[in-house]
Design an enzyme around this catalytic site. Structure first.
Site, PDB file in Angstrom:
ATOM      1  N   GLY A   1       0.817  -1.157  -0.048  1.00  0.00           N
ATOM      2  CA  GLY A   1      -0.089  -0.059  -0.047  1.00  0.00           C
ATOM      3  C   GLY A   1       0.736   1.395  -0.006  1.00  0.00           C
ATOM      4  O   GLY A   1       0.658   2.235  -0.918  1.00  0.00           O
TER       5      GLY A   1
ATOM      6  N   LYS B   1       4.535  -8.941 -16.704  1.00  0.00           N
ATOM      7  CA  LYS B   1       5.456 -10.370 -17.008  1.00  0.00           C
ATOM      8  C   LYS B   1       6.764  -9.706 -16.729  1.00  0.00           C
ATOM      9  O   LYS B   1       7.547 -10.277 -17.459  1.00  0.00           O
ATOM     10  CB  LYS B   1       4.942 -10.832 -18.310  1.00  0.00           C
TER      11      LYS B   1
ATOM     12  N   GLY C   1       6.523  -3.827  -8.875  1.00  0.00           N
ATOM     13  CA  GLY C   1       5.068  -4.073  -9.238  1.00  0.00           C
ATOM     14  C   GLY C   1       4.285  -2.864  -8.454  1.00  0.00           C
ATOM     15  O   GLY C   1       3.263  -2.351  -9.090  1.00  0.00           O
ATOM     16  N   ASP C   2       4.728  -2.575  -7.418  1.00  0.00           N
ATOM     17  CA  ASP C   2       3.926  -1.410  -6.707  1.00  0.00           C
ATOM     18  C   ASP C   2       4.355  -0.108  -7.526  1.00  0.00           C
ATOM     19  O   ASP C   2       3.437   0.658  -7.536  1.00  0.00           O
ATOM     20  CB  ASP C   2       4.502  -1.218  -5.355  1.00  0.00           C
TER      21      ASP C   2
ATOM     22  N   ASN D   1       0.391 -10.534 -11.283  1.00  0.00           N
ATOM     23  CA  ASN D   1       1.499 -10.921 -11.976  1.00  0.00           C
ATOM     24  C   ASN D   1       1.191 -12.363 -12.846  1.00  0.00           C
ATOM     25  O   ASN D   1       0.122 -12.795 -12.306  1.00  0.00           O
ATOM     26  CB  ASN D   1       2.808 -11.268 -11.487  1.00  0.00           C
TER      27      ASN D   1
HETATM   28  O1  RIB Z   1       5.927  -5.489  -3.061  1.00  0.00           O
HETATM   29  C1  RIB Z   1       6.980  -5.201  -2.185  1.00  0.00           C
HETATM   30  C2  RIB Z   1       6.500  -5.081  -0.901  1.00  0.00           C
HETATM   31  O2  RIB Z   1       5.870  -6.249  -0.383  1.00  0.00           O
HETATM   32  C3  RIB Z   1       7.403  -5.225   0.072  1.00  0.00           C
HETATM   33  O3  RIB Z   1       8.088  -3.552   0.351  1.00  0.00           O
HETATM   34  C4  RIB Z   1       7.231  -5.648   1.401  1.00  0.00           C
HETATM   35  O4  RIB Z   1       6.935  -4.614   2.376  1.00  0.00           O
HETATM   36  C5  RIB Z   1       6.306  -6.548   0.904  1.00  0.00           C
HETATM   37  O5  RIB Z   1       4.745  -6.119   1.367  1.00  0.00           O
END
Ligand code: RIB
Length: 302
Positions: free
Chosen positions: A43, A213, A243-244, A185
């Site tokens: 988040g 991917k 990904g975040d 993913n």
């Molecule tokens: O997506 C990466 C995150 O996944 C990391 O920062 C870790 O905290 C986990 O939640």
């Protein structure tokens, strides 16, 4: 043009990162190369990615009444994120992720702590915030009932929802129906497909999914045609948080343009830039760095 308002409901973790040449076998003790702490949690990472790219970001979540929790809130504030709705809870510690990096591989164990204190009732108290947003960004490091409640509120107020189904959990058909986009993913997409009941459900899942991917880019369906957007080639140092970054960047661009393909190209570039430094948030680009990278990529094409 006004900044898009993005509300991120989700996790905040402190990442405890060990770099090692190889992972130990069972019962073995190894000497590692380095240890660092980095702010993380899917988040918070997505919130930071979106804020650096110019959105007005509101983070909603919970941390413990401890050093990590206070540090995480302070770091969000320094990123220009509205962190007033990140509540400090008593009796539960801040979430942590124990991350081991070896070569190009990472292994993560998350201990949710205060993230699991985010209840549907508590989410309901944030209806006004969700209602005022241009987009709601969700992941699965808080209880699924709370994700569901937030989606119901956003759906009721016609706010677009991006759900990053990570870490994997089975999703109800109702949740899939309510979200605008799912961003699994490859592995998560396969699991989602294998657990969805009918052919109709599978079609809905495929239609809403943007499948990330890694080095192969992203894939999605446009008018039932498979479209692939290639990844931005980089020398990866740490892929944690890629990904975040993708989700945060996609959310900002989509909230502004409502253009899927353009937003995915933008998100791919941001994710590529993010893996060039250690730590989930360290390499996340700002808008100026994105412009420079886009100009460079265009120059190389000419
Ligand atoms: O997506 C990466 C995150 O996944 C990391 O920062 C870790 O905290 C986990 O939640």
């Amino acid at each position: 043009m006004r900044k898009p308002i993005i509300t991120v409901l989700g996790s905040l973790n402190m990442d405890l990162v060990t770099v090692t040449e190889r992972v130990p076998t069972q019962g073995e003790t190894l000497t590692g190369q380095s240890f660092s702490t980095f702010p993380g949690g899917k988040g918070a990472n997505q919130a930071v990615a979106a804020a650096r790219l110019g959105a007005d970001v509101f983070m909603v979540g919970k941390v413990g009444n401890d050093t990590f929790g206070k540090q995480l809130k302070e770091l969000l504030r320094k990123e220009g994120i509205q962190e007033g709705k990140v509540e400090i809870t008593e009796g539960k510690e801040t979430g942590i992720a124990s991350i081991t990096i070896s070569g190009n591989d990472n292994r993560i164990i998350v201990v949710p702590g205060a993230n699991h204190e985010v209840t549907p009732e508590w989410v309901m108290r944030h209806e006004a915030q969700i209602k005022e947003s241009d987009l709601l960004l969700l992941q699965l490091e808080i209880p699924i009932e709370s994700v569901m409640k937030a989606a119901e509120i956003a759906h009721q107020h016609k706010i677009p929802i991006v759900l990053n189904p990570a870490p994997y959990q089975k999703l109800s058909l109702r949740l899939i129906e309510m979200v605008s986009f799912l961003t699994p993913n490859e592995g998560e997409f396969k699991q989602l497909l294998s657990e969805s009941g009918t052919e109709e459900e599978q079609e809905l899942l495929a239609a809403k999914s943007i499948i990330t991917k890694g080095e192969e880019g992203v894939e999605y369906l446009e008018d039932r045609q498979k479209i692939t957007i290639p990844a931005f080639p980089v020398q990866a140092v740490d892929t944690t948080g890629a990904g975040d970054t993708f989700n945060g960047a996609f959310a900002v661009s989509y909230a502004k343009t409502k253009h899927v393909k353009e937003s995915l190209t933008y998100a791919n570039l941001a994710a590529g830039l993010s893996v060039t430094k250690m730590g989930a948030q360290t390499g996340m680009p700002n808008a100026g760095e994105m412009d420079a990278a886009m100009r460079k990529a265009e120059g190389q094409r000419d």
